[in-house]
Design a protein around this motif. Structure first.
Motif, PDB file in Angstrom:
ATOM      1  N   ALA A   1      99.815 -54.276-102.293  1.00  0.00           N
ATOM      2  CA  ALA A   1      99.406 -54.259-100.804  1.00  0.00           C
ATOM      3  C   ALA A   1      98.168 -53.657-100.563  1.00  0.00           C
ATOM      4  O   ALA A   1      97.331 -54.028 -99.723  1.00  0.00           O
ATOM      5  N   ALA A   2      97.892 -52.534-101.170  1.00  0.00           N
ATOM      6  CA  ALA A   2      96.638 -51.565-101.343  1.00  0.00           C
ATOM      7  C   ALA A   2      95.456 -52.489-101.540  1.00  0.00           C
ATOM      8  O   ALA A   2      94.253 -52.502-101.236  1.00  0.00           O
ATOM      9  N   GLU A   3      96.067 -53.308-102.752  1.00  0.00           N
ATOM     10  CA  GLU A   3      94.902 -54.237-103.531  1.00  0.00           C
ATOM     11  C   GLU A   3      94.585 -55.198-102.422  1.00  0.00           C
ATOM     12  O   GLU A   3      93.332 -55.401-102.240  1.00  0.00           O
ATOM     13  N   LEU A   4      95.411 -55.773-102.021  1.00  0.00           N
ATOM     14  CA  LEU A   4      95.212 -56.836-100.877  1.00  0.00           C
ATOM     15  C   LEU A   4      94.373 -56.483 -99.778  1.00  0.00           C
ATOM     16  O   LEU A   4      93.442 -56.904 -99.183  1.00  0.00           O
ATOM     17  N   ALA A   5      94.867 -55.184 -99.144  1.00  0.00           N
ATOM     18  CA  ALA A   5      94.099 -54.568 -98.139  1.00  0.00           C
ATOM     19  C   ALA A   5      92.514 -54.622 -98.485  1.00  0.00           C
ATOM     20  O   ALA A   5      91.654 -54.894 -97.896  1.00  0.00           O
ATOM     21  N   GLY A   6      92.234 -54.115 -99.796  1.00  0.00           N
ATOM     22  CA  GLY A   6      91.020 -53.854-100.391  1.00  0.00           C
ATOM     23  C   GLY A   6      90.249 -55.200-100.431  1.00  0.00           C
ATOM     24  O   GLY A   6      88.904 -54.952-100.100  1.00  0.00           O
ATOM     25  N   VAL A   7      90.840 -56.146-100.932  1.00  0.00           N
ATOM     26  CA  VAL A   7      90.174 -57.497-101.299  1.00  0.00           C
ATOM     27  C   VAL A   7      89.617 -57.730 -99.736  1.00  0.00           C
ATOM     28  O   VAL A   7      88.802 -58.674 -99.359  1.00  0.00           O
ATOM     29  N   LEU A   8      90.778 -57.878 -98.782  1.00  0.00           N
ATOM     30  CA  LEU A   8      90.303 -58.382 -97.512  1.00  0.00           C
ATOM     31  C   LEU A   8      89.417 -57.533 -96.431  1.00  0.00           C
ATOM     32  O   LEU A   8      88.563 -58.104 -96.052  1.00  0.00           O
ATOM     33  N   ILE A   9      89.406 -56.366 -96.723  1.00  0.00           N
ATOM     34  CA  ILE A   9      88.434 -55.412 -96.040  1.00  0.00           C
ATOM     35  C   ILE A   9      86.964 -55.452 -96.707  1.00  0.00           C
ATOM     36  O   ILE A   9      85.877 -55.838 -96.131  1.00  0.00           O
ATOM     37  N   VAL A  10      86.911 -55.481 -98.218  1.00  0.00           N
ATOM     38  CA  VAL A  10      85.810 -55.931 -98.800  1.00  0.00           C
ATOM     39  C   VAL A  10      85.284 -57.071 -98.740  1.00  0.00           C
ATOM     40  O   VAL A  10      83.992 -57.388 -98.375  1.00  0.00           O
ATOM     41  N   GLY A  11      86.155 -57.941 -98.561  1.00  0.00           N
ATOM     42  CA  GLY A  11      85.590 -59.329 -98.674  1.00  0.00           C
ATOM     43  C   GLY A  11      85.012 -59.837 -97.320  1.00  0.00           C
ATOM     44  O   GLY A  11      83.972 -60.283 -96.910  1.00  0.00           O
ATOM     45  N   THR A  12      85.872 -59.220 -96.158  1.00  0.00           N
ATOM     46  CA  THR A  12      85.127 -59.442 -94.928  1.00  0.00           C
ATOM     47  C   THR A  12      83.925 -58.588 -94.608  1.00  0.00           C
ATOM     48  O   THR A  12      82.927 -59.246 -94.110  1.00  0.00           O
ATOM     49  N   TRP A  13      83.735 -57.567 -95.177  1.00  0.00           N
ATOM     50  CA  TRP A  13      82.485 -56.479 -95.193  1.00  0.00           C
ATOM     51  C   TRP A  13      81.455 -57.445 -95.662  1.00  0.00           C
ATOM     52  O   TRP A  13      80.377 -57.396 -95.140  1.00  0.00           O
ATOM     53  N   THR A  14      81.709 -57.822 -96.814  1.00  0.00           N
ATOM     54  CA  THR A  14      80.730 -58.591 -97.592  1.00  0.00           C
ATOM     55  C   THR A  14      80.122 -59.902 -96.815  1.00  0.00           C
ATOM     56  O   THR A  14      78.889 -60.049 -97.029  1.00  0.00           O
ATOM     57  N   LEU A  15      80.851 -60.519 -96.173  1.00  0.00           N
ATOM     58  CA  LEU A  15      80.445 -61.481 -95.426  1.00  0.00           C
ATOM     59  C   LEU A  15      80.016 -61.335 -93.928  1.00  0.00           C
ATOM     60  O   LEU A  15      78.944 -61.763 -93.637  1.00  0.00           O
ATOM     61  N   ALA A  16      80.365 -60.145 -93.396  1.00  0.00           N
ATOM     62  CA  ALA A  16      79.789 -59.754 -92.357  1.00  0.00           C
ATOM     63  C   ALA A  16      78.692 -58.884 -92.469  1.00  0.00           C
ATOM     64  O   ALA A  16      77.857 -59.341 -91.509  1.00  0.00           O
ATOM     65  N   ASP A  17      78.327 -58.348 -93.460  1.00  0.00           N
ATOM     66  CA  ASP A  17      77.040 -57.453 -93.557  1.00  0.00           C
ATOM     67  C   ASP A  17      76.795 -57.709 -94.938  1.00  0.00           C
ATOM     68  O   ASP A  17      77.059 -56.493 -95.557  1.00  0.00           O
ATOM     69  N   PRO A  18      76.063 -58.817 -95.331  1.00  0.00           N
ATOM     70  CA  PRO A  18      75.789 -58.852 -97.058  1.00  0.00           C
ATOM     71  C   PRO A  18      74.810 -57.760 -97.212  1.00  0.00           C
ATOM     72  O   PRO A  18      74.948 -57.270 -98.639  1.00  0.00           O
ATOM     73  N   SER A  19      73.876 -57.162 -96.370  1.00  0.00           N
ATOM     74  CA  SER A  19      72.951 -56.273 -96.925  1.00  0.00           C
ATOM     75  C   SER A  19      73.667 -54.907 -97.324  1.00  0.00           C
ATOM     76  O   SER A  19      73.053 -53.844 -97.659  1.00  0.00           O
ATOM     77  N   ALA A  20      74.883 -54.743 -96.967  1.00  0.00           N
ATOM     78  CA  ALA A  20      75.598 -53.479 -97.161  1.00  0.00           C
ATOM     79  C   ALA A  20      75.999 -53.011 -98.575  1.00  0.00           C
ATOM     80  O   ALA A  20      76.109 -52.196 -99.280  1.00  0.00           O
ATOM     81  N   PHE A  21      76.050 -54.325 -99.411  1.00  0.00           N
ATOM     82  CA  PHE A  21      76.223 -54.198-100.721  1.00  0.00           C
ATOM     83  C   PHE A  21      74.881 -54.773-101.491  1.00  0.00           C
ATOM     84  O   PHE A  21      74.696 -56.073-101.495  1.00  0.00           O
ATOM     85  N   ALA A  22      74.240 -54.020-102.241  1.00  0.00           N
ATOM     86  CA  ALA A  22      73.053 -54.390-103.008  1.00  0.00           C
ATOM     87  C   ALA A  22      73.547 -55.368-104.151  1.00  0.00           C
ATOM     88  O   ALA A  22      72.732 -55.962-104.811  1.00  0.00           O
ATOM     89  N   ASP A  23      74.671 -55.274-104.696  1.00  0.00           N
ATOM     90  CA  ASP A  23      75.196 -56.056-105.716  1.00  0.00           C
ATOM     91  C   ASP A  23      76.939 -56.304-105.214  1.00  0.00           C
ATOM     92  O   ASP A  23      77.516 -55.822-104.789  1.00  0.00           O
ATOM     93  N   ALA A  24      77.313 -57.382-106.012  1.00  0.00           N
ATOM     94  CA  ALA A  24      78.694 -57.750-105.883  1.00  0.00           C
ATOM     95  C   ALA A  24      79.708 -57.005-106.412  1.00  0.00           C
ATOM     96  O   ALA A  24      79.310 -56.230-107.407  1.00  0.00           O
ATOM     97  N   THR A  25      81.060 -56.831-105.722  1.00  0.00           N
ATOM     98  CA  THR A  25      82.003 -56.002-106.446  1.00  0.00           C
ATOM     99  C   THR A  25      83.235 -56.972-106.858  1.00  0.00           C
ATOM    100  O   THR A  25      82.641 -58.436-106.759  1.00  0.00           O
ATOM    101  N   VAL A  26      84.108 -56.532-107.578  1.00  0.00           N
ATOM    102  CA  VAL A  26      85.244 -57.708-107.957  1.00  0.00           C
ATOM    103  C   VAL A  26      85.866 -58.343-106.588  1.00  0.00           C
ATOM    104  O   VAL A  26      86.198 -59.343-106.643  1.00  0.00           O
TER     105      VAL A  26
END
Length: 145
Positions: free
Chosen positions: A91-116
């Motif tokens: 459940a924590a993993e799914l939350a992480g994927v959803l949060i980070v996935g949404t974050w990387t789409l909403a603000d691509p500049s927040a991540f200088a490189d991709a995460t898993v």
């Protein structure tokens, strides 16, 4: 061998322990094991070679590796306590994927490189978003078995 040892668990009224790492669980163990190695390798190399470039992304990949490793260990270990722990971690993993996935789409500049977990695991064929859902389904089924 005593009569109790020869008698199936169902006949004695005891519930036989469910082995989380058998059947479909074996496939989950394999995927989580591969993802543990992949995420850990990726984050270690990135942190050693160029940590200053994207520290948030590299640390998040390391966190993903830890979560994957813990779920792998829990599935292999088996038992009710490990099942519950793995369920919480999925459940924590799914939350992480959803949060980070949404974050990387909403603000691509927040991540200088991709995460898993960037873009919901697009670089990993979306397996990072599919795996925890599949894991939770298996772990819930294992509870009732």
């Amino acid at each position: 061998m005593t009569d109790t040892e020869r008698t199936p668990a169902a006949a004695t009224g005891r519930k036989q322990p469910f082995d989380l790492g058998t059947g479909p669980g074996r496939v989950l163990v394999w995927f989580y094991g591969v993802f543990t190695v992949a995420a850990a390798s990726r984050s270690i190399v990135q942190m050693i070679l160029d940590f200053g470039k994207a520290p948030l992304a590299y640390v998040l990949s390391a966190v993903a590796a830890l979560v994957y490793g813990f779920i792998t260990y829990s599935l292999v270990r088996g038992g009710e306590r490990a099942r519950r722990t793995a369920l919480v971690c999925c459940a924590a993993e799914l939350a992480g994927v959803l949060i980070v996935g949404t974050w990387t789409l909403a603000d691509p500049s927040a991540f200088a490189d991709a995460t898993v977990w960037s873009d919901f695991g697009r670089d990993y064929l979306f397996i990072p978003v599919i795996l925890p859902v599949t894991g939770m389904i298996w772990l819930r089924r294992a509870r009732t078995a």
